[in-house]
Design an enzyme around this catalytic site. Sequence first.
Site, PDB file in Angstrom:
ATOM      1  CG  HIS A 180      -2.167  -0.756   1.042  1.00 33.63           C
ATOM      2  ND1 HIS A 180      -2.765  -1.479   2.034  1.00 33.63           N
ATOM      3  CD2 HIS A 180      -2.955  -0.903  -0.046  1.00 33.63           C
ATOM      4  CE1 HIS A 180      -3.867  -2.041   1.564  1.00 33.63           C
ATOM      5  NE2 HIS A 180      -3.999  -1.714   0.306  1.00 33.63           N
ATOM      6  NE  ARG A 321     -11.397  -7.026 -14.882  1.00 27.46           N
ATOM      7  CZ  ARG A 321     -10.085  -7.020 -14.685  1.00 27.46           C
ATOM      8  NH1 ARG A 321      -9.260  -7.192 -15.709  1.00 27.46           N
ATOM      9  NH2 ARG A 321      -9.587  -6.826 -13.492  1.00 27.46           N
ATOM     10  CD  GLU A 419      -7.501 -11.273 -18.412  1.00 28.16           C
ATOM     11  OE1 GLU A 419      -6.646 -10.545 -17.894  1.00 28.16           O
ATOM     12  OE2 GLU A 419      -8.658 -11.381 -17.972  1.00 28.16           O
ATOM     13  CG  ASP A 441      -3.816 -11.963 -15.881  1.00 26.87           C
ATOM     14  OD1 ASP A 441      -3.039 -12.496 -15.073  1.00 26.87           O
ATOM     15  OD2 ASP A 441      -4.821 -11.328 -15.537  1.00 26.87           O
ATOM     16  NE  ARG A 451      -0.934  -9.620 -12.621  1.00 27.44           N
ATOM     17  CZ  ARG A 451      -2.110  -9.117 -13.019  1.00 27.44           C
ATOM     18  NH1 ARG A 451      -2.897  -9.848 -13.799  1.00 27.44           N
ATOM     19  NH2 ARG A 451      -2.476  -7.917 -12.701  1.00 27.44           N
ATOM     20  CB  CYS A 488      -7.220  -2.310 -20.198  1.00 31.98           C
ATOM     21  SG  CYS A 488      -7.736  -4.014 -19.949  1.00 31.98           S
TER      22      CYS A 488
END
Length: 527
Positions: A180, A321, A419, A441, A451, A488
Amino acid sequence: MSSVFDGQPAAPGIAIGPLVRLAQGRSVERAAGTAEQERAALTDAIEAAVADLAALAEQAGGDAADILEFQIAMLEDDALRDPALSAIAAGTAADAAWAETMAVQVAEYEAAEDAYFRARAADLRDLGERVLRRLLGTTDDDTFPPGAVVLAHDLTPSRFLAADWRGGGIALAAGSKASHVAMLARARGVPMVVGLGAIDADGHARAALDGATGRLWLSPGADDETMLATLSAEALEAGRAAAGLLHRPAATAGGQRILVQINVADPSDLEGLDPALCDGIGLTRTELLFPAGGGLPDEGTQYEVYRRIVVWADGRPVTIRTLDAGGDKPIAGLTVDGESNPFLGVRGVRLSLARPEVLAVQLRALARAAVHGTLKIMVPMVTVPEELEAVRALLDAALSDLAGRGVPAARPALGMMVEVPAAALAIERFEAAFFSIGSNDLTQYVTASARDIDAVAALADVRNPAVLRLIAEVAAHGERIGREVSLCGDAAGDPAIVPALLKAGLTSLSMAPNTVAAVKTAIARYE
Ligand code: PEP
Ligand code: MG
């Protein structure tokens, strides 16, 4: 003498200034009382820490408030304090009991297999220190000299938010790009390097860091400082030039119009943002939209959030999405626990089809919000055409259900993420209204490089010719049949990668809002 250390880049930018070493942990002794008094002391300290966090959240707003509210929820969870209360009942002093309990919890989070949980260890350490400071009566007043380069083991989100970082930077021995605090540093433009390892900084009073390359200099030489100051001035100038392009439609040097859309993870991302900066929203990650935990809220709550986003876009298309939970985005009670490889497991549309009652609510909320503008539904992780068709059937059912009850609704276009290599390689099999390439992905699956594993990050490169070839083939398919193909993933927001994406034939990109200016500049320079 100058020393150079290499870590991981976490937030770009250059800082040169006095070196400040941040002390961490317990430095004050405290006299203990009876078990009853110790119990009361700990409970009071926790309550005071919750009040501090609530005040900080109110001041900070937006993404920072969400993080602090997440910390409050953790702190109010009895499971966190129970082991400390048991130790107190057995005669341990409140500060020692709390410190030991938190050390165990932090160690558990640090050892977690899942990168998301590992990254939460910093939140937990933050809470631990905050309560401890309340117990010991010490302060967290971090006042650094202006432009300081702060060296710490790790940094907690609330400590980050309490300090003034203007002109300064952060170098962390531990930490992760996914934490974070790294996210906050990127959002606020504070240069940050993580994962430097233990550093002996004795005898150094000045430091410099380059957050884009992940390098730290202690006692930088005059040449280093000149080189970094030049880089910094160039970046400032580029930023100024880019700001001029921000609200203009993007086009290449040769005049080819490129659609620039934005990715949304939190409706507060849109606060204070002029929709004129983009051609629409290319990705809304609904799994991140409702951070309260437990997955998606009820239909009315979802509808209200989707409606707000569509209204913000002011007529521009908005792609939302369907839930992409699973993989590195688990949702307790919804995703499958203990999968041996969650990235290859029940995530995205696989999970939504396994839980059609959850998807049905989302589709109804989306169809209702579609009345207020151009809303498009995008399905993640599609592997075979049957999955897209199953979602279409559920959308049909949602529309007839709403029509039967006289609830206003409209049919959104139904598109898919590309993806999964099986979809990219046989894209002509899919009857989608539009396509958006999920390069994050797609790259991990094509290069077999997870990833969330830093050690293989260099292999997970979207510029691998195999990945670029797939992107080019999907773009060519869209061109042939006259349907939009966008991209994206994070690559769309990286000005260094954008030329390769344009060369592959893409004419639509979707990215984090704070990267739009730099990407429009890269597009304008592309011949
Ligand atoms: C992607 O995979 O590129 C993508 C945009 O989706 P996410 O990062 O949410 O998996
Ligand atoms: Mg994805």
